[in-house]
Design a protein around this motif. Structure first.
Motif, short mmCIF file in Angstrom:
data_model
loop_
_atom_site.label_atom_id
_atom_site.label_comp_id
_atom_site.label_asym_id
_atom_site.label_seq_id
_atom_site.Cartn_x
_atom_site.Cartn_y
_atom_site.Cartn_z
N THR A 280 0.85 -1.18 0.00
CA THR A 280 0.00 0.00 0.00
C THR A 280 0.89 1.23 0.00
OG1 THR A 280 -1.64 -1.21 1.30
CG2 THR A 280 -1.85 1.19 1.24
N THR A 281 0.64 2.16 -0.91
CA THR A 281 1.51 3.33 -1.04
C THR A 281 0.87 4.63 -0.55
OG1 THR A 281 0.76 3.64 -3.33
CG2 THR A 281 2.76 2.32 -2.99
N ASP A 282 -0.45 4.62 -0.34
CA ASP A 282 -1.11 5.85 0.11
C ASP A 282 -2.43 5.48 0.79
OD1 ASP A 282 -1.23 8.95 -0.11
OD2 ASP A 282 -3.21 8.29 -0.78
N ILE A 283 -2.70 6.12 1.92
CA ILE A 283 -3.95 5.91 2.65
C ILE A 283 -4.54 7.28 2.95
CG2 ILE A 283 -5.05 4.97 4.73
CD1 ILE A 283 -2.63 3.09 5.02
N ASN A 284 -5.75 7.50 2.48
CA ASN A 284 -6.44 8.76 2.75
C ASN A 284 -7.75 8.45 3.49
OD1 ASN A 284 -7.28 11.43 2.75
ND2 ASN A 284 -8.21 11.29 0.73
N ARG A 285 -7.78 8.77 4.76
CA ARG A 285 -8.98 8.50 5.56
C ARG A 285 -9.98 9.63 5.35
NH1 ARG A 285 -9.02 6.27 11.74
NH2 ARG A 285 -11.29 6.16 12.02
N THR A 286 -11.20 9.26 4.96
CA THR A 286 -12.20 10.28 4.63
C THR A 286 -13.39 10.27 5.58
OG1 THR A 286 -13.28 8.73 3.07
CG2 THR A 286 -11.60 10.22 2.19
N GLY A 287 -13.44 9.35 6.53
CA GLY A 287 -14.57 9.34 7.47
C GLY A 287 -14.57 8.09 8.32
N GLN A 288 -15.67 7.92 9.07
CA GLN A 288 -15.84 6.76 9.94
C GLN A 288 -17.27 6.26 9.80
OE1 GLN A 288 -13.40 5.36 11.91
NE2 GLN A 288 -14.79 3.73 12.62
N TYR A 295 -19.00 -5.20 7.93
CA TYR A 295 -19.59 -4.26 6.99
C TYR A 295 -19.97 -4.97 5.69
CZ TYR A 295 -17.17 -1.42 10.38
OH TYR A 295 -16.71 -0.90 11.58
N THR A 296 -20.97 -4.47 5.04
CA THR A 296 -21.43 -5.04 3.78
C THR A 296 -20.95 -4.18 2.62
OG1 THR A 296 -23.50 -3.78 3.76
CG2 THR A 296 -23.50 -5.88 4.95
N THR A 297 -21.07 -4.74 1.42
CA THR A 297 -20.74 -3.94 0.24
C THR A 297 -21.66 -2.74 0.14
OG1 THR A 297 -19.98 -5.93 -0.93
CG2 THR A 297 -20.51 -4.01 -2.27
N ALA A 298 -22.93 -2.91 0.53
CA ALA A 298 -23.87 -1.78 0.51
C ALA A 298 -23.41 -0.67 1.46
CB ALA A 298 -25.27 -2.26 0.90
N ASP A 299 -22.82 -1.06 2.59
CA ASP A 299 -22.27 -0.05 3.50
C ASP A 299 -21.17 0.74 2.81
OD1 ASP A 299 -23.94 -0.89 5.57
OD2 ASP A 299 -22.46 -2.28 6.38
N ALA A 300 -20.28 0.00 2.14
CA ALA A 300 -19.18 0.68 1.44
C ALA A 300 -19.70 1.58 0.33
CB ALA A 300 -18.21 -0.35 0.86
N ASP A 301 -20.72 1.10 -0.40
CA ASP A 301 -21.29 1.90 -1.49
C ASP A 301 -21.99 3.16 -0.99
OD1 ASP A 301 -20.37 0.21 -3.47
OD2 ASP A 301 -22.23 -0.96 -3.58
N SER A 302 -22.43 3.12 0.26
CA SER A 302 -23.18 4.27 0.79
C SER A 302 -22.28 5.41 1.23
CB SER A 302 -24.03 3.82 1.98
OG SER A 302 -23.22 3.50 3.11
N THR A 303 -20.97 5.18 1.26
CA THR A 303 -20.06 6.24 1.67
C THR A 303 -19.89 7.26 0.54
OG1 THR A 303 -18.13 4.98 0.90
CG2 THR A 303 -18.82 4.67 3.19
N ALA A 304 -19.32 8.38 0.87
CA ALA A 304 -19.16 9.47 -0.10
C ALA A 304 -18.27 9.03 -1.26
CB ALA A 304 -18.56 10.68 0.60
N PRO A 305 -18.41 9.66 -2.41
CA PRO A 305 -17.54 9.34 -3.55
C PRO A 305 -16.07 9.51 -3.19
CG PRO A 305 -19.38 10.72 -4.24
CD PRO A 305 -19.42 10.69 -2.74
N ASP A 306 -15.24 8.62 -3.71
CA ASP A 306 -13.82 8.71 -3.41
C ASP A 306 -13.13 9.65 -4.40
OD1 ASP A 306 -13.01 7.22 -5.81
OD2 ASP A 306 -13.91 5.50 -4.79
N ASP A 307 -11.83 9.81 -4.21
CA ASP A 307 -11.08 10.73 -5.08
C ASP A 307 -10.14 10.00 -6.02
OD1 ASP A 307 -9.37 9.80 -3.17
OD2 ASP A 307 -8.59 11.75 -2.57
N CYS A 308 -10.47 8.72 -6.33
CA CYS A 308 -9.65 8.00 -7.30
C CYS A 308 -9.77 8.67 -8.67
CB CYS A 308 -10.09 6.54 -7.39
SG CYS A 308 -9.68 5.57 -5.92
N PRO A 309 -8.67 8.84 -9.37
CA PRO A 309 -8.70 9.62 -10.61
C PRO A 309 -9.41 8.95 -11.77
CG PRO A 309 -6.53 8.67 -10.26
CD PRO A 309 -7.32 8.42 -9.02
N ILE A 310 -9.42 7.61 -11.81
CA ILE A 310 -10.03 6.92 -12.94
C ILE A 310 -10.89 5.78 -12.44
CG2 ILE A 310 -8.20 7.52 -14.57
CD1 ILE A 310 -7.04 4.74 -14.14
N ALA A 311 -11.85 5.37 -13.25
CA ALA A 311 -12.70 4.23 -12.91
C ALA A 311 -11.92 2.94 -13.15
CB ALA A 311 -13.96 4.26 -13.75
#
Length: 316
Positions: A280-288, A295-311
Motif C-alpha cells: 500500500t503506497t497511500d492511505i487517505n482517511r475520509t470518514g468513519q 460491513y457489507t458492500t452496501a455499507d461501502a457503497d453508501s459512503t461518499a464518492p472517493d477521489d480515485c482519478p479513474i474508474a
C-alpha cells in the motif's frame, strides 16, 4: 460484473507455485566459493594452519564452512525475497480504490526484530471491504476471494515495514563478516579440541575425533555467523528507523469502520492466490462508518464518492 464475487476458492486447479531463481544463484555462488576454498584455502587461515601445524589441517575447515554457509544461506533467503528491499516487489499495476476497513492486523514481532532481524516481514495489513465498482480488483485472475462474515468481498492491503530493508541488508553484511570470522574461530576451536583430546592420525579413534572436531567447527562458525547477522540487522534497523513513515503512521491510526481511499501495487499473492495491495503506497482517511463491524458492500457503497482519478477497468 453481474453479481457479487463468490467467496473462497475461484478455480478448480491448484494455486500455481511461485518459482524463484534465487536458490540456483545462491547455490552456484556457494559452490564456487567451496571450490575455491577447497583448492586454495583462505590466505589468513593458510597462515594459521602453517603456524600451528595442526594435525587436522584443512579438513576441519569443512565443518566451519558448512556451519557458516548454512547461516549465510538462511539470511540470503530472506534478503532476496521479492519485497522491495534488494529485489523489487512482484510486478503489478498501480491502482486506486476505496471502501471500509474491516480489520487491521499487526504483523510486527519484537522477538523477530531482536533474534532474527533478517526475517522481518510486513508491518501489518488491513482488510478493505471494497465498493461494488472495485470488485474487479478482488476477483480478476485470483484463485481465492476473501470475504468477511457478511459475505462482503475484501482486498488485503499490506503495509511495508519501515525497518525491514535496513535489517535485511545489515544482516546480510553482518552474516558475511561473521561467516569469515566463524570459519577461522571454528577451525581454531576444532584444532584446540583435537590437541586437547590427543587425536592422532594413526590413533584408533582418529575418525571419531575428526567427526567431533568437524561438528565443533560447524557449531562455532554457525554461532559466530548468526551473531554477526543479528548485530548487522540491529544496526540496519537503527539506521532505517530515521525519518518519516507516512503510510505506516496512517495505518497505525486506522480502526474498523474507517472509510478510506487507498493506492498501491495490485498483485496476486503467489502462495494463497488472492489479490492484494503489495505494498500500500497511500492511505487517505475520509470518514468513519457509524456501525459495525462487520460491513457489507452496501455499507461501502453508501459512503461518499472517493477521489480515485479513474474508474476501474471492466471485468474480463
Amino acid at each position: 460484473m453481474n453479481g457479487a464475487p463468490i467467496c473462497g476458492a475461484q478455480q478448480p486447479t491448484p494455486i500455481p507455485g511461485s518459482f524463484d531463481w534465487w536458490p540456483f544463484a545462491a547455490a552456484g555462488s556457494i559452490a564456487g566459493g567451496v571450490a575455491y576454498v577447497w583448492t586454495n584455502g583462505i590466505p589468513i587461515i593458510n597462515g594459521i594452519v602453517g603456524a600451528s601445524g595442526a594435525t587436522f589441517g584443512f579438513s576441519t575447515l569443512t565443518g566451519g564452512f558448512v556451519g557458516a554457509a548454512a547461516i549465510f544461506a538462511l539470511v540470503l533467503y530472506f534478503a532476496l525475497k521479492p519485497d522491495g528491499c534488494i529485489r523489487s516487489t512482484p510486478k503489478g499495476e498501480p491502482i486506486c480504490l476505496s471502501g471500509i476497513v474491516e480489520d487491521t492486523v499487526d504483523q510486527s514481532s519484537t522477538a523477530v526484530a531482536i533474534l532474527a532481524p533478517f526475517a522481518i516481514g510486513p508491518a501489518g495489513l488491513f482488510d478493505l471491504v471494497v465498493k461494488a465498482i472495485y470488485w474487479h480488483y478482488v476477483t480478476q485472475s485470483s484463485f481465492w476471494v476473501y470475504c468477511n462474515s457478511k459475505g462482503a468481498a475484501m482486498l488485503p492491503c499490506i503495509i511495508k515495514s519501515k525497518t525491514a530493508c535496513g535489517a535485511k541488508i545489515g544482516s546480510l553484511i553482518g552474516a558475511a563478516a561473521g561467516a569469515i570470522g566463524g570459519i577461522i574461530l571454528g577451525y581454531l576451536a576444532a584444532a584446540a579440541l583435537g590437541a586437547a583430546i590427543g587425536c592422532a592420525a594413526s590413533g584408533p579413534f582418529y575418525l571419531l575425533c575428526l567427526l567431533v572436531a568437524l561438528i565443533v567447527a560447524a557449531i562455532v562458525a554457525a554461532v559466530v555467523a548468526y551473531v554477526g547477522a543479528a548485530i548487522g540487522g540491529w544496526v540496519g534497523q537503527a539506521i532505517a528507523s530515521a525519518g518519516s513513515d507516512p503510510v505506516g503512521d496512517d495505518w497505525k491510526g486506522l480502526d474498523p469502520g474507517a472509510i478510506v481511499t487507498v493506492k498501491g501495487n495490485w498483485v496476486t499473492d503467489p502462495d494463497v492466490g488472492n489479490n492484494e495491495l503489495f505494498y500500500t503506497t497511500d492511505i487517505n482517511r475520509t470518514g468513519q462508518f457509524s456501525s459495525g463491524p462487520s460491513y457489507t458492500t452496501a455499507d461501502a457503497d453508501s459512503t461518499a464518492p472517493d477521489d480515485c482519478p479513474i474508474a476501474p477497468p471492466p471485468p474480463q
